[in-house]
Design a protein around this motif. Sequence first.
Motif, PDB file in Angstrom:
ATOM      1  N   ASP A 132      45.214  30.358  42.668  1.00 30.05           N
ATOM      2  CA  ASP A 132      46.008  30.276  43.892  1.00 30.05           C
ATOM      3  C   ASP A 132      45.385  31.139  44.984  1.00 30.05           C
ATOM      4  O   ASP A 132      45.193  32.337  44.800  1.00 30.05           O
ATOM      5  N   PRO A 133      45.066  30.568  46.168  1.00 29.04           N
ATOM      6  CA  PRO A 133      44.444  31.353  47.232  1.00 29.04           C
ATOM      7  C   PRO A 133      45.326  32.491  47.738  1.00 29.04           C
ATOM      8  O   PRO A 133      44.827  33.481  48.267  1.00 29.04           O
ATOM      9  N   GLU A 134      46.657  32.366  47.579  1.00 30.86           N
ATOM     10  CA  GLU A 134      47.546  33.409  48.075  1.00 30.86           C
ATOM     11  C   GLU A 134      47.485  34.676  47.223  1.00 30.86           C
ATOM     12  O   GLU A 134      47.937  35.737  47.650  1.00 30.86           O
ATOM     13  N   THR A 135      46.946  34.565  46.013  1.00 35.75           N
ATOM     14  CA  THR A 135      46.818  35.753  45.155  1.00 35.75           C
ATOM     15  C   THR A 135      45.352  36.108  44.929  1.00 35.75           C
ATOM     16  O   THR A 135      45.014  36.791  43.973  1.00 35.75           O
ATOM     17  N   ALA A 136      44.476  35.658  45.830  1.00 36.14           N
ATOM     18  CA  ALA A 136      43.038  35.894  45.661  1.00 36.14           C
ATOM     19  C   ALA A 136      42.710  37.377  45.622  1.00 36.14           C
ATOM     20  O   ALA A 136      41.916  37.833  44.792  1.00 36.14           O
ATOM     21  N   THR A 137      43.304  38.164  46.531  1.00 39.88           N
ATOM     22  CA  THR A 137      43.010  39.596  46.577  1.00 39.88           C
ATOM     23  C   THR A 137      43.477  40.285  45.312  1.00 39.88           C
ATOM     24  O   THR A 137      42.778  41.131  44.751  1.00 39.88           O
ATOM     25  N   GLN A 138      44.676  39.926  44.819  1.00 36.52           N
ATOM     26  CA  GLN A 138      45.164  40.499  43.565  1.00 36.52           C
ATOM     27  C   GLN A 138      44.251  40.133  42.398  1.00 36.52           C
ATOM     28  O   GLN A 138      43.929  40.979  41.563  1.00 36.52           O
ATOM     29  N   ARG A 139      43.847  38.872  42.351  1.00 36.01           N
ATOM     30  CA  ARG A 139      43.014  38.391  41.240  1.00 36.01           C
ATOM     31  C   ARG A 139      41.666  39.099  41.226  1.00 36.01           C
ATOM     32  O   ARG A 139      41.159  39.496  40.170  1.00 36.01           O
ATOM     33  N   LEU A 140      41.087  39.269  42.410  1.00 35.13           N
ATOM     34  CA  LEU A 140      39.794  39.942  42.487  1.00 35.13           C
ATOM     35  C   LEU A 140      39.927  41.409  42.097  1.00 35.13           C
ATOM     36  O   LEU A 140      39.066  41.975  41.424  1.00 35.13           O
ATOM     37  N   ASN A 141      41.029  42.046  42.507  1.00 33.78           N
ATOM     38  CA  ASN A 141      41.259  43.436  42.109  1.00 33.78           C
ATOM     39  C   ASN A 141      41.441  43.545  40.599  1.00 33.78           C
ATOM     40  O   ASN A 141      40.992  44.525  39.986  1.00 33.78           O
ATOM     41  N   PHE A 142      42.100  42.549  39.994  1.00 31.02           N
ATOM     42  CA  PHE A 142      42.281  42.576  38.540  1.00 31.02           C
ATOM     43  C   PHE A 142      40.928  42.505  37.832  1.00 31.02           C
ATOM     44  O   PHE A 142      40.650  43.283  36.907  1.00 31.02           O
ATOM     45  N   SER A 143      40.073  41.572  38.247  1.00 24.50           N
ATOM     46  CA  SER A 143      38.746  41.468  37.642  1.00 24.50           C
ATOM     47  C   SER A 143      37.945  42.741  37.847  1.00 24.50           C
ATOM     48  O   SER A 143      37.264  43.233  36.938  1.00 24.50           O
ATOM     49  N   GLN A 144      38.046  43.292  39.052  1.00 15.52           N
ATOM     50  CA  GLN A 144      37.320  44.520  39.359  1.00 15.52           C
ATOM     51  C   GLN A 144      37.853  45.706  38.562  1.00 15.52           C
ATOM     52  O   GLN A 144      37.170  46.716  38.419  1.00 15.52           O
ATOM     53  N   SER A 145      39.054  45.591  38.022  1.00 19.68           N
ATOM     54  CA  SER A 145      39.600  46.677  37.201  1.00 19.68           C
ATOM     55  C   SER A 145      38.737  46.914  35.967  1.00 19.68           C
ATOM     56  O   SER A 145      38.636  48.044  35.468  1.00 19.68           O
ATOM     57  N   PHE A 146      38.097  45.877  35.459  1.00 21.31           N
ATOM     58  CA  PHE A 146      37.237  46.036  34.294  1.00 21.31           C
ATOM     59  C   PHE A 146      35.911  46.686  34.677  1.00 21.31           C
ATOM     60  O   PHE A 146      35.247  47.286  33.840  1.00 21.31           O
ATOM     61  N   ASN A 147      35.561  46.593  35.945  1.00 20.48           N
ATOM     62  CA  ASN A 147      34.474  47.389  36.475  1.00 20.48           C
ATOM     63  C   ASN A 147      34.855  48.872  36.375  1.00 20.48           C
ATOM     64  O   ASN A 147      34.045  49.727  36.030  1.00 20.48           O
ATOM     65  N   GLY A 148      36.132  49.157  36.656  1.00 19.72           N
ATOM     66  CA  GLY A 148      36.637  50.521  36.523  1.00 19.72           C
ATOM     67  C   GLY A 148      36.658  50.992  35.076  1.00 19.72           C
ATOM     68  O   GLY A 148      36.391  52.160  34.785  1.00 19.72           O
ATOM     69  N   PHE A 149      36.984  50.085  34.144  1.00 14.74           N
ATOM     70  CA  PHE A 149      36.958  50.442  32.723  1.00 14.74           C
ATOM     71  C   PHE A 149      35.547  50.858  32.310  1.00 14.74           C
ATOM     72  O   PHE A 149      35.359  51.804  31.542  1.00 14.74           O
ATOM     73  N   ALA A 150      34.548  50.155  32.838  1.00 15.31           N
ATOM     74  CA  ALA A 150      33.151  50.510  32.567  1.00 15.31           C
ATOM     75  C   ALA A 150      32.826  51.887  33.140  1.00 15.31           C
ATOM     76  O   ALA A 150      32.080  52.657  32.525  1.00 15.31           O
ATOM     77  N   ILE A 365      40.468  50.350  44.999  1.00 14.71           N
ATOM     78  CA  ILE A 365      40.761  48.990  45.475  1.00 14.71           C
ATOM     79  C   ILE A 365      39.848  48.572  46.625  1.00 14.71           C
ATOM     80  O   ILE A 365      39.903  47.420  47.080  1.00 14.71           O
ATOM     81  N   MET A 366      39.005  49.472  47.108  1.00 14.26           N
ATOM     82  CA  MET A 366      38.350  49.239  48.391  1.00 14.26           C
ATOM     83  C   MET A 366      37.348  48.087  48.367  1.00 14.26           C
ATOM     84  O   MET A 366      37.354  47.228  49.251  1.00 14.26           O
ATOM     85  N   PHE A 367      36.462  48.046  47.382  1.00 21.27           N
ATOM     86  CA  PHE A 367      35.444  46.993  47.388  1.00 21.27           C
ATOM     87  C   PHE A 367      36.053  45.605  47.355  1.00 21.27           C
ATOM     88  O   PHE A 367      35.758  44.771  48.230  1.00 21.27           O
ATOM     89  N   PRO A 368      36.890  45.267  46.361  1.00 20.72           N
ATOM     90  CA  PRO A 368      37.416  43.899  46.330  1.00 20.72           C
ATOM     91  C   PRO A 368      38.316  43.572  47.512  1.00 20.72           C
ATOM     92  O   PRO A 368      38.348  42.423  47.975  1.00 20.72           O
ATOM     93  N   THR A 369      39.049  44.566  48.006  1.00 28.58           N
ATOM     94  CA  THR A 369      39.949  44.313  49.131  1.00 28.58           C
ATOM     95  C   THR A 369      39.163  44.047  50.405  1.00 28.58           C
ATOM     96  O   THR A 369      39.470  43.117  51.165  1.00 28.58           O
ATOM     97  N   ILE A 370      38.138  44.851  50.663  1.00 29.34           N
ATOM     98  CA  ILE A 370      37.278  44.614  51.826  1.00 29.34           C
ATOM     99  C   ILE A 370      36.600  43.257  51.702  1.00 29.34           C
ATOM    100  O   ILE A 370      36.525  42.488  52.671  1.00 29.34           O
TER     101      ILE A 370
END
Length: 450
Positions: A132-150, A365-370
């Motif tokens: 869903d395009p309306e949750t694109a920012t949330q979805r990208l932040n979720f994926s990027q969370s595993f970048n944070g786990f790394a 949150i900055m990279f995926p949000t920007i």
Amino acid sequence: MASLTNKSYRFAFILITSLFFLWGFAHNLDPILIPHLKRSFTLTTLQASLVDSAVFVAYFVMALPAGAIMRNYGYKSGIITGLLLFALGSFLFIPAANTQQYIFFLGALFIIACGLTILETAANPYASLLGDPETATQRLNFSQSFNGFAAFMAPIVGANLILTRGATDEQLSHMTEAVRKATLASEASTVKMPYMILAIILLLIAAAFYFTKLPEIKDDNQEASSKSLFHAFKHKHLSWGVAAQFFYVGAQVCVFSFFILFASKTIPAGTPKDLLVTIMEKIFVFFHVVSESSATTYYSYYLSAAGLMFMVGRFVGTFIMKYLKPNTLLAIYAAINVLLCIVAMNSHGTTPVYCVIAIAFFMSIMFPTIFSLGIHNLGGDTEYGSSLIVMSIVGGAILPPVFGYITDKTDNIQYGYIVPLVCFAVVMLFGLIGYKTTQKEVANTPDPIL
């Protein structure tokens, strides 16, 4: 646009999200490499910062070719190409260690980063469009969370595999030049095994992608792709997004890459373990990541705590975006980090280190949000816009040497935090005013701000 409830989309999203962990792990080995190579090759802080320069120059060089690969051959081919380059660069650590030439290490890192550039150019918009395009920012932040786990895992794993010292600084000072060089060369060679293992894993994942059918995702906007890179810059919010990403990545690299050096300079020698270090040690011993703490892993526990905060911040930020607009949250977090930088520059003991750990949380949150706000409503310019924002990651190559130069000239690493301070101020402005699209664009496309 299909939903993630679709099984094929859900599996594709899981597979793509795994890539975020992989490049996060690679990037978060760099803070281990910097002090390791600094010691092994007797480098200044400025010279050691070339590790970051080698990595992030690749983003500038490869972003447009990466976009071309995606346009001409699709996301899947781009991902496999990125993984293979990533693996090649990892394998090149073996001859780099054998030749004992710093420039060869930088070359291997550059090739790794070329692969990462292609992966990020593909995975960020793919994760954004996969649902869903309306949750694109949330979805990208979720994926990027595993970048944070790394970012949480890499420091301790890397410290135990790479930061192995055969002699203390005092012992080195009493050695002959030949023996000293041989000892440091032996220490430098500890990078071979972890990077060889990483390369093998990457080849296996590339094979998994090759044999997996990924859904072809198209943006709902049917506008033809732009033929001009410069046309994309007509979107004011994209120009702001490119600038904000340039400064954000510069700030992130300064924070993480110099963290161990920062902690070692600000925490007085002989300082006993505090509660945070004790907790982090118990966590890693419990999961058998390490057996016992050592001098080489002491500061890595703080770095790993910063990675943990970075990961937690991504999940927390994704949740908050259900109730607060992403641009508003971005501006608030950036303002907090400006204040934390000021405290980190003017405090003593463990306080500045805890400030930097807090900075990691608020920059999460900055990279995926920007990225998401920057490519919003670009229509036919989306592909070029995505490549331009990836190119702006070159900030990670340009700003850390400025940090290193200030540190060397003032002989105080805390003063280097003027660089992240300025960077977060720019991000704050993007969150306040720079993210806004024109009225014409808003009229044509639904607002994704949650």
